[in-house]
Design an enzyme around this catalytic site. Structure first.
Site: not given
Length: 180
Positions: A9, A31, A39
């Site tokens: 990512y 988010e 994350w």
């Protein structure tokens, strides 16, 4: 960063420009779901989120009703937080309303600063800016939820509006939005 998913990512996607409505709605939604979590947790569930939220098509998500909220609350492939689920649906509706006023992409990108940070160490990487505060305020005024200034700064980093790759990093300037 030892997890391959996280490395992939950050090496290929994070910081690259996203300028389409669906792409920005997905990033905004993820988010929001990430708030208070890692994350990596969100990345591991990303495909589940895409299935559950119908590829983050605002026109589809905006029509979700109580039975969809219940379906999502029972879906182990996503983060099952009712406030975040209903915020995502409300944010889809707000995204639809924005279409008559330039759209989500134009609004978000209008908060691009005139310069980007140039951190030399991780300690110098900002977590908020005047622009992320202003973006959060504008989005809230337009009916969006889970769009605080820190979350909006993370979005701005993720979609290339700011480049917080460290000076000297091979990724610095790779988005084409900012020079090294």
């Amino acid at each position: 960063m030892s997890d391959p998913l996280l490395c992939e990512y950050y090496d290929r996607e994070w910081g690259m420009p996203v300028r389409d409505e669906c792409g920005l709605f997905e990033r905004l939604s993820l988010e929001a779901f990430q708030s208070g979590l890692s994350w990596l947790t969100i990345l591991r569930k990303r495909e589940g989120f895409r299935r559950a939220f119908r590829d983050f098509q605002p026109e589809v998500v905006s029509r979700f009703a109580a039975d969809d909220v219940e379906r999502l609350m029972n879906d182990p492939a996503i983060v099952r937080n009712k406030l975040k689920i209903t915020a995502t649906i409300d944010n889809a509706r707000a995204t639809m309303r924005l279409r008559s006023d330039g759209g989500l992409a134009d609004l978000i990108w209008s908060f691009r600063p005139s310069t980007t940070p140039a951190p030399r160490t991780l300690a110098e990487v900002p977590t908020v800016s005047a622009e992320s505060r202003a973006l959060a305020k504008e989005l809230r005024a337009r009916g969006f939820r889970f769009v605080g200034p820190t979350t909006m700064y993370a979005l701005m980093e993720a979609v290339g509006i700011v480049d917080t790759h460290l000076v000297g990093s091979w990724r610095r300037g790779s988005s084409g939005v900012w020079s090294q």
